[in-house]
Write an enzyme that holds these catalytic residues in place. Structure first.
Site, PDB file in Angstrom:
ATOM      1  N   GLY A  41     121.740  43.480  34.032  1.00 17.20           N
ATOM      2  CA  GLY A  41     122.045  42.070  34.849  1.00 17.20           C
ATOM      3  C   GLY A  41     121.519  40.873  34.177  1.00 17.20           C
ATOM      4  O   GLY A  41     120.211  40.790  33.558  1.00 17.20           O
ATOM      5  N   ARG A  72     125.226  47.506  30.221  1.00 12.82           N
ATOM      6  CA  ARG A  72     124.269  48.234  30.706  1.00 12.82           C
ATOM      7  C   ARG A  72     124.561  49.613  30.018  1.00 12.82           C
ATOM      8  O   ARG A  72     123.967  50.544  30.574  1.00 12.82           O
ATOM      9  CB  ARG A  72     124.699  48.787  32.350  1.00 12.82           C
ATOM     10  CG  ARG A  72     124.344  47.515  33.082  1.00 12.82           C
ATOM     11  CD  ARG A  72     124.455  47.804  34.514  1.00 12.82           C
ATOM     12  NE  ARG A  72     124.133  46.906  35.617  1.00 12.82           N
ATOM     13  CZ  ARG A  72     122.907  46.419  35.887  1.00 12.82           C
ATOM     14  NH1 ARG A  72     121.787  46.772  35.280  1.00 12.82           N
ATOM     15  NH2 ARG A  72     122.772  45.204  36.599  1.00 12.82           N
ATOM     16  N   ASP A  87     114.538  49.902  32.861  1.00  9.21           N
ATOM     17  CA  ASP A  87     115.480  51.112  32.456  1.00  9.21           C
ATOM     18  C   ASP A  87     115.391  50.843  30.767  1.00  9.21           C
ATOM     19  O   ASP A  87     115.419  51.672  30.105  1.00  9.21           O
ATOM     20  CB  ASP A  87     116.686  51.427  33.086  1.00  9.21           C
ATOM     21  CG  ASP A  87     116.292  52.037  34.295  1.00  9.21           C
ATOM     22  OD1 ASP A  87     115.515  52.861  34.611  1.00  9.21           O
ATOM     23  OD2 ASP A  87     117.183  51.893  35.372  1.00  9.21           O
ATOM     24  N   LYS A 125     112.866  41.453  31.845  1.00  7.09           N
ATOM     25  CA  LYS A 125     113.713  40.512  32.586  1.00  7.09           C
ATOM     26  C   LYS A 125     114.201  41.158  33.660  1.00  7.09           C
ATOM     27  O   LYS A 125     114.282  42.285  33.761  1.00  7.09           O
ATOM     28  CB  LYS A 125     115.023  40.490  31.540  1.00  7.09           C
ATOM     29  CG  LYS A 125     116.186  39.874  32.033  1.00  7.09           C
ATOM     30  CD  LYS A 125     117.447  40.732  31.937  1.00  7.09           C
ATOM     31  CE  LYS A 125     117.389  42.133  32.831  1.00  7.09           C
ATOM     32  NZ  LYS A 125     118.422  42.900  32.767  1.00  7.09           N
ATOM     33  N   THR A 126     114.212  40.520  34.771  1.00  9.64           N
ATOM     34  CA  THR A 126     115.101  41.098  35.864  1.00  9.64           C
ATOM     35  C   THR A 126     114.802  40.036  37.035  1.00  9.64           C
ATOM     36  O   THR A 126     113.814  39.864  37.609  1.00  9.64           O
ATOM     37  CB  THR A 126     114.923  42.476  36.199  1.00  9.64           C
ATOM     38  OG1 THR A 126     115.691  42.723  37.526  1.00  9.64           O
ATOM     39  CG2 THR A 126     113.467  42.872  36.693  1.00  9.64           C
ATOM     40  N   ASP A 157     115.150  41.043  40.221  1.00 12.60           N
ATOM     41  CA  ASP A 157     114.640  41.829  40.996  1.00 12.60           C
ATOM     42  C   ASP A 157     113.107  41.780  41.111  1.00 12.60           C
ATOM     43  O   ASP A 157     112.482  42.299  42.408  1.00 12.60           O
ATOM     44  CB  ASP A 157     114.850  43.173  40.901  1.00 12.60           C
ATOM     45  CG  ASP A 157     116.378  43.364  40.716  1.00 12.60           C
ATOM     46  OD1 ASP A 157     117.317  42.685  41.260  1.00 12.60           O
ATOM     47  OD2 ASP A 157     116.770  44.448  40.269  1.00 12.60           O
TER      48      ASP A 157
HETATM   49  P1  FBP Z   1     118.629  44.310  36.428  1.00 13.73           P
HETATM   50  O1  FBP Z   1     118.042  45.382  36.916  1.00 13.73           O
HETATM   51  O2  FBP Z   1     119.412  44.989  35.129  1.00 13.73           O
HETATM   52  O3  FBP Z   1     118.087  43.097  36.032  1.00 13.73           O
HETATM   53  O4  FBP Z   1     119.939  43.870  37.418  1.00 13.73           O
HETATM   54  C1  FBP Z   1     119.683  43.196  38.559  1.00 13.73           C
HETATM   55  C2  FBP Z   1     120.829  43.472  39.762  1.00 13.73           C
HETATM   56  O5  FBP Z   1     121.011  41.951  39.769  1.00 13.73           O
HETATM   57  C3  FBP Z   1     120.417  43.930  40.892  1.00 13.73           C
HETATM   58  O6  FBP Z   1     119.665  42.936  41.831  1.00 13.73           O
HETATM   59  C4  FBP Z   1     121.868  44.374  41.455  1.00 13.73           C
HETATM   60  O7  FBP Z   1     121.494  45.476  42.195  1.00 13.73           O
HETATM   61  C5  FBP Z   1     122.398  44.605  40.240  1.00 13.73           C
HETATM   62  O8  FBP Z   1     122.044  43.847  39.228  1.00 13.73           O
HETATM   63  C6  FBP Z   1     124.064  44.411  40.153  1.00 13.73           C
HETATM   64  O9  FBP Z   1     124.644  45.125  38.858  1.00 13.73           O
HETATM   65  P2  FBP Z   1     125.995  44.532  38.467  1.00 13.73           P
HETATM   66  O10 FBP Z   1     125.510  43.267  37.565  1.00 13.73           O
HETATM   67  O11 FBP Z   1     126.210  45.790  37.280  1.00 13.73           O
HETATM   68  O12 FBP Z   1     126.690  44.322  39.626  1.00 13.73           O
END
Ligand code: FBP
Length: 551
Positions: A80, A144, A175, A201-202, A204
């Site tokens: 993400g 991803r 991951d 990075k994230t 979250d």
């Molecule tokens: P990462 O863990 O890859 O940084 O993604 C974070 C996130 O924004 C989460 O908060 C959310 O659940 C998910 O990505 C949403 O995924 P997508 O971008 O595939 O809709």
């Protein structure tokens, strides 16, 4: 009027010079600490990573000038989006050029798949300059795809050899960095000469530990969401007629929700980790909300705000069992996939679940039940961003209030509005903190590469101090690993950091929430991310980080 391709802020922000730790002001020397151990399961992790286990912690300090051989580097954005990704790349680029002007940087396109499919561009000064201090991952795109088999690694080695790439930088979450660690070990074992460095990075905020104080993007995303929550609170306080149910991204962990609560002081904030620790049911969660709604209604306040973490549903023990049964049931299930209608799928699932899980599945509104059976992401996770828990809660709270009204125990008005904040903040222009932090992470990665390191994550610490005093270095990724069950098998993975109920941010929140819930509630309106102005407004890290560091 002349058409504009860039906003005035974009133009001004492009010239912002990110701050770097003092270690990078001139030449750098590397200091090695003592050897490290994984957080758990040491024997298994050591056996799986014979070449990259136990390496020492690294810090950088100012030092003597030395000759740096030419290197080629490939960079990948994974998962993400998170504000600051472009600055990791510009820090990496500038760091590489400062080490040797002949160094080259390539970007693999569309995430890890770019490495496997040999899709890349060279990142020249012209390209990088266009993206300095901007949000988004569009410089090379993200994806991803999971890097997990030898064939992918071998294909990656082929393109690295062709382009003269000695090192790959993977910018990703837990991951993706787990995969980076496996890749580093594989390339070491095969003596390919390709190093692999990770970057935390994230949005979250769940990739953190003693050596990684926060992941990048968390700061900006929380500030953007908090501004929006503050605006909604002003509206609620003005119109005095709606309850706003606001779900926030963050996947499993509630860090984003908690940080936004610390910044905006809503009437209610649910923390998934607490729900799980107290073994709460969905009805318990609903009852807690209802109590506050009823209390405020008694004081004539038929409005309020409630923050809900994206991953809540997975932390309600009975729901967790249901989701885990669904994960096993739906993994590569051709029979299920062949069914056409939602009704057929629903009946199929009901027939396969345990009686307890089936009971819960039946009790859920059809829309939510369907959302629970949607495709998993490539890492096998339920896509919690697609599960509209806020709507489920509105429905259940509404029903319960109607009951109470019939029993003459509640006499208010309940009108609710749902929101989901996630994509609104993931690509925002990075805050000063994220712009500086990411640039420093990229710069650090360039020095780890020139020192021949592999299997390390770029680390910048002491983040509550001014940037000049930040401590840059590297942490062996194996140090963050433990064994966990994934798709029914034990796998080495980076341990996810959830909200700690005995940690300072949660404790502070718990000490305040009753005041925020009742009739004397004290909303805070954080306003927009500030880039220019006094340091106490523009250069503040998150409340989470400050509380964790004892401020
Ligand atoms: P990462 O863990 O890859 O940084 O993604 C974070 C996130 O924004 C989460 O908060 C959310 O659940 C998910 O990505 C949403 O995924 P997508 O971008 O595939 O809709």
């Amino acid at each position: 009027m002349k058409s504009m391709t860039k906003s005035p802020l974009q133009i001004a922000r492009a010239s912002y010079k990110p701050k770097l730790p003092n270690a990078f002001k001139g030449n750098v020397v590397l200091l090695e600490g003592t050897s490290t151990e994984s957080v758990a399961d040491q024997t298994e992790i050591k056996e799986l990573f014979p070449n990259t286990y136990g390496m020492p912690l690294i810090t950088f300090e100012p030092g003597e000038k030395k000759l740096n051989p030419v290197v080629g580097v490939g960079v990948i954005l994974s998962g993400g989006q998170a504000p600051g990704g472009h600055n990791v790349i510009s820090g990496l680029f500038d760091g590489l050029k400062a080490l040797n002007t002949d160094n080259k940087l390539y970007g693999f396109l569309g995430g890890p798949i770019g490495l496997v499919d040999h899709q890349y561009i060279e990142l020249t000064k012209e390209v990088v300059d266009e993206y300095r201090n901007t949000g988004g991952f569009d410089i090379i795109g993200s994806g991803r795809t999971k890097l997990e088999d030898d064939e992918q690694y071998e294909k990656g080695a082929v393109i690295c050899k062709k382009l003269g790439i000695n090192a790959i930088v993977v910018i990703g979450g837990d991951d993706s960095n787990t995969n980076a660690c496996v890749l580093a070990e594989y390339y070491s074992q095969k003596n390919t000469g390709i190093q692999v460095i990770g970057c935390p990075k994230t949005i979250d905020g769940d990739l953190k530990n003693e050596m990684i104080e926060t992941s990048f993007g968390f700061d900006t995303a929380c500030k953007v969401y908090s501004e929006l929550i503050g605006n909604i609170q002003r509206d609620a306080n003005s119109a005095k007629k709606y309850w706003h149910f606001i779900r926030l991204m963050g996947r499993s962990a509630s860090h984003i929700t908690l940080e936004c609560a610390l910044q905006s002081q809503p009437n209610i904030c649910i923390v998934s980790e607490e729900v799980e620790a107290n073994n709460m049911t969905l009805s318990n969660v609903v009852e807690n909300i209802v109590k506050v709604v009823v209390h405020r209604a008694k004081h004539g306040l038929n409005f309020g705000t409630i923050l809900i973490p994206e991953g809540l549903i997975e932390f309600i023990p009975a729901m967790k069992n249901l989701i885990s049964e669904l994960n096993d049931l739906l993994a590569e299930n051709d029979d299920f996939n062949a069914l056409n209608s939602d009704e057929e799928k629903r009946e199929y699932v009901k027939g396969m679940l345990s009686p307890e899980s089936c009971e819960i599945y039946r009790s859920l509104p059809k829309g939510i039940a369907k959302q629970l059976t949607l495709d998993r992401d490539p890492h096998g996770n339920v896509q919690v961003s697609l599960i509209e828990t806020e709507k489920l809660l509105i429905e259940m709270v509404g029903k319960r209030l109607a009951q109470l009204k019939a029993e003459k125990k509640y006499n208010g008005k309940f009108s609710a509005i749902n929101h989901f904040f996630g994509y609104e903040g993931r690509c925002a222009i990075p805050s000063n903190f994220d712009a500086d932090y990411t640039y420093s992470l990229g710069y650090t990665a360039s020095v780890l590469i020139s020192e021949g390191k592999t299997g390390y994550m770029s680390s910048v610490r002491n983040l509550t101090a001014p940037a000049a005093e930040w401590i840059a270095g590297g942490v062996p990724i194996t140090m963050m690993m433990n064994m966990e069950k994934r798709h029914g098998k034990m796998k080495p993975v980076i341990q996810k950091a959830l909200v700690l109920l005995d940690g300072a941010p949660f404790k502070f929140f718990a000490s305040q929430r009753e005041n925020w819930a009742d009739e004397k509630s004290s909303y805070v309106y954080p306003g927009p991310v500030q880039y220019y102005g006094p340091s106490e407004v523009c250069d503040q890290p998150t409340r989470t980080l400050l509380l964790e560091k004892g401020y």
